[in-house]
Write a protein that holds these residues in place. Structure first.
Motif, short mmCIF file in Angstrom:
data_model
loop_
_atom_site.label_atom_id
_atom_site.label_comp_id
_atom_site.label_asym_id
_atom_site.label_seq_id
_atom_site.Cartn_x
_atom_site.Cartn_y
_atom_site.Cartn_z
N VAL A 165 -5.78 -59.21 -18.48
CA VAL A 165 -6.75 -59.57 -19.52
C VAL A 165 -7.78 -60.51 -18.90
CG1 VAL A 165 -7.09 -60.65 -21.78
CG2 VAL A 165 -5.00 -59.33 -21.32
N ASP A 166 -9.00 -60.04 -18.76
CA ASP A 166 -10.11 -60.85 -18.26
C ASP A 166 -10.84 -61.45 -19.46
OD1 ASP A 166 -9.93 -60.41 -15.39
OD2 ASP A 166 -10.42 -58.34 -15.86
N ARG A 255 -11.64 -58.09 -21.71
CA ARG A 255 -11.38 -56.75 -21.20
C ARG A 255 -9.91 -56.65 -20.80
NH1 ARG A 255 -14.48 -54.99 -15.89
NH2 ARG A 255 -13.08 -56.62 -15.09
N ALA A 256 -9.25 -55.60 -21.29
CA ALA A 256 -7.84 -55.38 -20.99
C ALA A 256 -7.70 -54.14 -20.12
CB ALA A 256 -7.03 -55.21 -22.28
N THR A 257 -7.00 -54.29 -19.00
CA THR A 257 -6.79 -53.19 -18.06
C THR A 257 -5.29 -52.95 -17.94
OG1 THR A 257 -8.75 -53.84 -16.83
CG2 THR A 257 -7.22 -52.33 -15.75
N ILE A 258 -4.87 -51.70 -18.16
CA ILE A 258 -3.45 -51.34 -18.11
C ILE A 258 -3.22 -50.46 -16.89
CG2 ILE A 258 -1.54 -50.27 -19.34
CD1 ILE A 258 -3.09 -50.75 -21.93
N ALA A 259 -2.27 -50.86 -16.05
CA ALA A 259 -1.95 -50.11 -14.83
C ALA A 259 -0.47 -49.74 -14.85
CB ALA A 259 -2.28 -50.93 -13.59
N PRO A 260 -0.12 -48.49 -15.21
CA PRO A 260 1.28 -48.07 -15.14
C PRO A 260 1.74 -48.00 -13.68
CG PRO A 260 -0.02 -46.62 -16.57
CD PRO A 260 -0.99 -47.46 -15.81
#
Length: 283
Positions: A165-166, A255-260
């Motif tokens: 989460v930025d 900004r939310a970035t999801i990395a599986p």
């Protein structure tokens, strides 16, 4: 002339007095039997029932089974609560969003069914094992390892996601991070670490007056990095549902970035503290 001699009076004949026999005392009448007291019988029955069930006499195997069933019930309660929270957000959602939510619910149901099958298998082993004490010890050791992961005293690894989460505008508050944590837990997260802070059952979030967020009393600077062990196919859709975490963060210029990932490591540990007031209850 001589007087004739006086005739002697005949002796009185003794009269036999009638014998008086003692009269027989009347036999006492038998006392009527006392009728049983229904109230006394009920009280005696209650005392016997209480003595039979309390204090409970539980074996180690029964305690392990009770703990496993409690875990299953807790998972079901979390699922019901999460479903009720999102019910109001389903109105007006697009068809593809509804399909995504339905897929997430199906995944949760499959996960709970799998947990139920594992609990039933453990119960069957305890009931059918020739050495129930040994089987109960093995189940207890396994459960202790799992509880160590949940309590944050043991490291955890497995498939999962990394959520970053930025927050360049500084708009993300403690309640938003808490909502993110709750959403991950509801989606089946088994171990969570935020930056270098391990998340446990008593983790708390607070806002700082000068800006920023504290987690368990430690200041955590952005970007906020959630390292989560769990099924990525369950965690990712849960964060992307309409009105969910990602949409909420984006509405606050974050900004939310999801990395599986196939393997993540949660290695932050907590120092367990003994409770000051709470004590184990013997009864």
């Amino acid at each position: 002339m001589a007087e004739p001699a006086a005739k002697s009076a005949p002796a009185p004949v003794p009269v036999a007095e009638p014998e008086h026999k003692p009269e027989a005392s009347p036999e006492p009448e038998p006392e009527p039997e006392a009728e049983p007291d229904p109230a006394a019988d009920r009280n005696a029955g209650r005392r016997r029932l209480k003595a039979a069930i309390w204090p409970p006499r539980l074996s180690r195997g029964q305690l392990v089974v009770a703990l496993l069933l409690f875990s299953l019930g807790l998972g079901l309660a979390i699922q019901v609560r999460s479903t009720n929270d999102h019910h109001s957000q389903l109105r007006g959602a697009r068809q593809e969003d509804l399909v995504r939510i339905l897929d997430e619910l199906d995944s949760r149901q499959q996960r709970l069914q799998q947990e139920k099958a594992e609990l039933e298998q453990s119960l069957a082993k305890l009931e059918n094992s020739s050495n129930q004490a040994k089987e109960a010890q093995e189940q207890t050791r396994k459960k202790m390892t799992e509880l160590g992961v949940l309590a944050g005293t043991a490291k955890a690894t497995g498939p999962g996601i990394v959520l970053t989460v930025d927050d360049p505008q500084g708009q993300v508050k403690a309640d938003m991070l808490l909502d993110t944590l709750q959403e991950l837990r509801a989606a089946g997260a088994e171990a969570i670490q935020i930056n270098d802070v391990r998340v446990v059952v008593n983790t708390y979030f607070t806002d700082l007056s000068a800006g920023g967020v504290q987690i368990d009393g430690k200041k955590v600077s952005q970007p906020y990095r959630f390292t989560v062990v769990g099924n990525p196919q369950d965690l990712t859709p849960a964060l992307n549902i309409p009105g969910g975490v990602v949409r909420t963060l984006e509405s606050h210029q974050a900004r939310a970035t999801i990395a599986p990932q196939q393997k993540v490591v949660v290695d932050a540990l907590v120092d367990p503290k003994s409770p000051q007031y709470a004590k184990p209850a013997s009864k």
